[in-house]
Design a protein around this motif. Structure first.
Motif, PDB file in Angstrom:
ATOM      1  N   LEU A  23       0.854  -1.188   0.000  1.00 19.97           N
ATOM      2  CA  LEU A  23       0.000   0.000   0.000  1.00 19.97           C
ATOM      3  C   LEU A  23       0.882   1.227   0.000  1.00 19.97           C
ATOM      4  CD1 LEU A  23      -2.512  -0.976   2.835  1.00 19.97           C
ATOM      5  CD2 LEU A  23      -2.826  -1.266   0.373  1.00 19.97           C
ATOM      6  N   ARG A  24       0.453   2.259  -0.688  1.00 18.94           N
ATOM      7  CA  ARG A  24       1.141   3.549  -0.679  1.00 18.94           C
ATOM      8  C   ARG A  24       0.097   4.637  -0.602  1.00 18.94           C
ATOM      9  NH1 ARG A  24       4.660   0.863   0.622  1.00 18.94           N
ATOM     10  NH2 ARG A  24       6.663   0.544  -0.312  1.00 18.94           N
ATOM     11  N   PRO A  25       0.275   5.670   0.134  1.00 18.93           N
ATOM     12  CA  PRO A  25       1.424   6.003   0.963  1.00 18.93           C
ATOM     13  C   PRO A  25       1.409   5.212   2.266  1.00 18.93           C
ATOM     14  CG  PRO A  25      -0.236   7.705   1.189  1.00 18.93           C
ATOM     15  CD  PRO A  25      -0.749   6.712   0.162  1.00 18.93           C
ATOM     16  N   SER A  26       2.201   5.636   3.236  1.00 19.72           N
ATOM     17  CA  SER A  26       2.253   4.965   4.534  1.00 19.72           C
ATOM     18  C   SER A  26       0.898   5.073   5.226  1.00 19.72           C
ATOM     19  CB  SER A  26       3.344   5.594   5.411  1.00 19.72           C
ATOM     20  OG  SER A  26       3.048   6.952   5.671  1.00 19.72           O
ATOM     21  N   VAL A  27       0.709   4.220   6.234  1.00 20.58           N
ATOM     22  CA  VAL A  27      -0.523   4.209   7.032  1.00 20.58           C
ATOM     23  C   VAL A  27      -0.195   4.831   8.386  1.00 20.58           C
ATOM     24  CG1 VAL A  27      -2.310   2.756   8.063  1.00 20.58           C
ATOM     25  CG2 VAL A  27      -1.280   2.097   5.871  1.00 20.58           C
ATOM     26  N   LEU A  28      -0.918   5.888   8.751  1.00 18.72           N
ATOM     27  CA  LEU A  28      -0.711   6.583  10.019  1.00 18.72           C
ATOM     28  C   LEU A  28      -2.016   6.586  10.804  1.00 18.72           C
ATOM     29  CD1 LEU A  28       0.950   8.374  11.969  1.00 18.72           C
ATOM     30  CD2 LEU A  28       0.206  10.336  10.597  1.00 18.72           C
ATOM     31  N   THR A  29      -1.962   6.050  12.033  1.00 24.62           N
ATOM     32  CA  THR A  29      -3.124   6.022  12.919  1.00 24.62           C
ATOM     33  C   THR A  29      -2.742   6.697  14.225  1.00 24.62           C
ATOM     34  OG1 THR A  29      -3.799   3.907  11.975  1.00 24.62           O
ATOM     35  CG2 THR A  29      -4.795   4.522  14.063  1.00 24.62           C
ATOM     36  N   THR A  30      -3.572   7.640  14.672  1.00 26.69           N
ATOM     37  CA  THR A  30      -3.328   8.308  15.950  1.00 26.69           C
ATOM     38  C   THR A  30      -4.599   8.304  16.786  1.00 26.69           C
ATOM     39  OG1 THR A  30      -3.875  10.496  15.079  1.00 26.69           O
ATOM     40  CG2 THR A  30      -1.567   9.845  14.999  1.00 26.69           C
ATOM     41  N   ALA A  31      -4.434   8.261  18.104  1.00 25.15           N
ATOM     42  CA  ALA A  31      -5.562   8.355  19.021  1.00 25.15           C
ATOM     43  C   ALA A  31      -5.077   9.037  20.292  1.00 25.15           C
ATOM     44  CB  ALA A  31      -6.112   6.965  19.339  1.00 25.15           C
ATOM     45  N   PRO A  32      -5.595  10.118  20.770  1.00 28.16           N
ATOM     46  CA  PRO A  32      -6.629  10.854  20.054  1.00 28.16           C
ATOM     47  C   PRO A  32      -6.074  11.421  18.749  1.00 28.16           C
ATOM     48  CG  PRO A  32      -5.808  12.154  21.888  1.00 28.16           C
ATOM     49  CD  PRO A  32      -5.141  10.801  21.973  1.00 28.16           C
ATOM     50  N   PRO A  33      -6.968  11.694  17.781  1.00 29.00           N
ATOM     51  CA  PRO A  33      -6.505  12.226  16.496  1.00 29.00           C
ATOM     52  C   PRO A  33      -5.655  13.470  16.684  1.00 29.00           C
ATOM     53  CG  PRO A  33      -8.819  11.670  16.378  1.00 29.00           C
ATOM     54  CD  PRO A  33      -8.408  11.529  17.826  1.00 29.00           C
ATOM     55  N   GLY A  34      -4.603  13.556  15.867  1.00 29.82           N
ATOM     56  CA  GLY A  34      -3.806  14.766  15.889  1.00 29.82           C
ATOM     57  C   GLY A  34      -2.374  14.602  16.369  1.00 29.82           C
ATOM     58  N   GLY A  35      -2.013  13.450  16.904  1.00 29.50           N
ATOM     59  CA  GLY A  35      -0.607  13.335  17.264  1.00 29.50           C
ATOM     60  C   GLY A  35      -0.288  12.403  18.392  1.00 29.50           C
ATOM     61  N   GLU A  37       1.746  13.048  21.188  1.00 32.36           N
ATOM     62  CA  GLU A  37       1.935  13.583  22.543  1.00 32.36           C
ATOM     63  C   GLU A  37       0.806  13.133  23.469  1.00 32.36           C
ATOM     64  OE1 GLU A  37       3.909  16.656  23.657  1.00 32.36           O
ATOM     65  OE2 GLU A  37       5.211  16.690  21.908  1.00 32.36           O
ATOM     66  N   GLY A  38       1.127  12.248  24.406  1.00 25.81           N
ATOM     67  CA  GLY A  38       0.148  11.779  25.376  1.00 25.81           C
ATOM     68  C   GLY A  38      -0.857  10.805  24.811  1.00 25.81           C
ATOM     69  N   GLN A  52       6.237  -2.508   8.196  1.00 28.58           N
ATOM     70  CA  GLN A  52       7.432  -1.879   8.767  1.00 28.58           C
ATOM     71  C   GLN A  52       6.949  -0.762   9.680  1.00 28.58           C
ATOM     72  OE1 GLN A  52       9.917   0.212   5.989  1.00 28.58           O
ATOM     73  NE2 GLN A  52      11.427   0.731   7.533  1.00 28.58           N
ATOM     74  N   TYR A  53       7.088  -0.964  10.982  1.00 27.96           N
ATOM     75  CA  TYR A  53       6.661   0.024  11.968  1.00 27.96           C
ATOM     76  C   TYR A  53       7.757   1.078  12.105  1.00 27.96           C
ATOM     77  CZ  TYR A  53       2.945  -3.214  13.027  1.00 27.96           C
ATOM     78  OH  TYR A  53       1.848  -4.035  12.914  1.00 27.96           O
ATOM     79  N   LEU A  54       7.412   2.310  11.829  1.00 26.01           N
ATOM     80  CA  LEU A  54       8.394   3.390  11.782  1.00 26.01           C
ATOM     81  C   LEU A  54       8.771   3.871  13.179  1.00 26.01           C
ATOM     82  CD1 LEU A  54       6.896   5.273   8.716  1.00 26.01           C
ATOM     83  CD2 LEU A  54       8.664   3.504   8.769  1.00 26.01           C
ATOM     84  N   ASP A  55       9.854   4.635  13.241  1.00 26.68           N
ATOM     85  CA  ASP A  55      10.391   5.077  14.527  1.00 26.68           C
ATOM     86  C   ASP A  55       9.524   6.095  15.259  1.00 26.68           C
ATOM     87  OD1 ASP A  55      12.586   3.389  14.466  1.00 26.68           O
ATOM     88  OD2 ASP A  55      13.857   4.854  13.451  1.00 26.68           O
ATOM     89  N   ASP A  56       8.495   6.646  14.595  1.00 25.16           N
ATOM     90  CA  ASP A  56       7.612   7.581  15.292  1.00 25.16           C
ATOM     91  C   ASP A  56       6.412   6.880  15.922  1.00 25.16           C
ATOM     92  OD1 ASP A  56       6.398   7.063  12.842  1.00 25.16           O
ATOM     93  OD2 ASP A  56       5.808   9.142  12.479  1.00 25.16           O
ATOM     94  N   CYS A  57       6.385   5.542  15.906  1.00 26.24           N
ATOM     95  CA  CYS A  57       5.327   4.792  16.596  1.00 26.24           C
ATOM     96  C   CYS A  57       5.505   4.934  18.105  1.00 26.24           C
ATOM     97  CB  CYS A  57       5.388   3.310  16.231  1.00 26.24           C
ATOM     98  SG  CYS A  57       4.910   2.926  14.545  1.00 26.24           S
ATOM     99  N   SER A  58       4.395   4.838  18.828  1.00 22.68           N
ATOM    100  CA  SER A  58       4.450   4.963  20.284  1.00 22.68           C
ATOM    101  C   SER A  58       4.266   3.615  20.983  1.00 22.68           C
ATOM    102  CB  SER A  58       3.372   5.947  20.762  1.00 22.68           C
ATOM    103  OG  SER A  58       2.076   5.454  20.462  1.00 22.68           O
TER     104      SER A  58
END
Length: 78
Positions: A23-35, A37-38, A52-58
């Motif tokens: 799949l392209r582009p990458s898949v980004l999931t955030t909760a709460p939406p927006g980033g 932080e916390g 491939q889980y990228l380095d910005d995963c939490s």
């Protein structure tokens, strides 16, 4: 089988494979939406049936590459 390439359009592409999808582009999931932080963030490239889980995963899979589960093993809701 449906597949498509839409280079330059900003739209999703899929190689048409359910066994080894890309799949392209990458898949980004955030909760709460927006980033991150916390909250929770998962950012992956899906290439040839590998996530491939990228380095910005939490989460604990950050920085790892793992095979996707076969489609028949995926949980389904009825």
């Amino acid at each position: 089988m449906l597949k498509g390439r839409r280079e330059g359009t900003g739209c999703w592409t899929w190689n048409g494979s359910i066994d080894a999808p890309t799949l392209r582009p990458s898949v980004l999931t955030t909760a709460p939406p927006g980033g991150r932080e916390g909250g929770f963030q998962c950012h992956t490239w899906i290439t040839d049936g590998q996530a491939q889980y990228l380095d910005d995963c939490s989460h604990a899979l950050r920085g790892q590459t793992v095979p996707l589960n076969p489609l028949e093993d995926a949980p389904c809701e009825s």
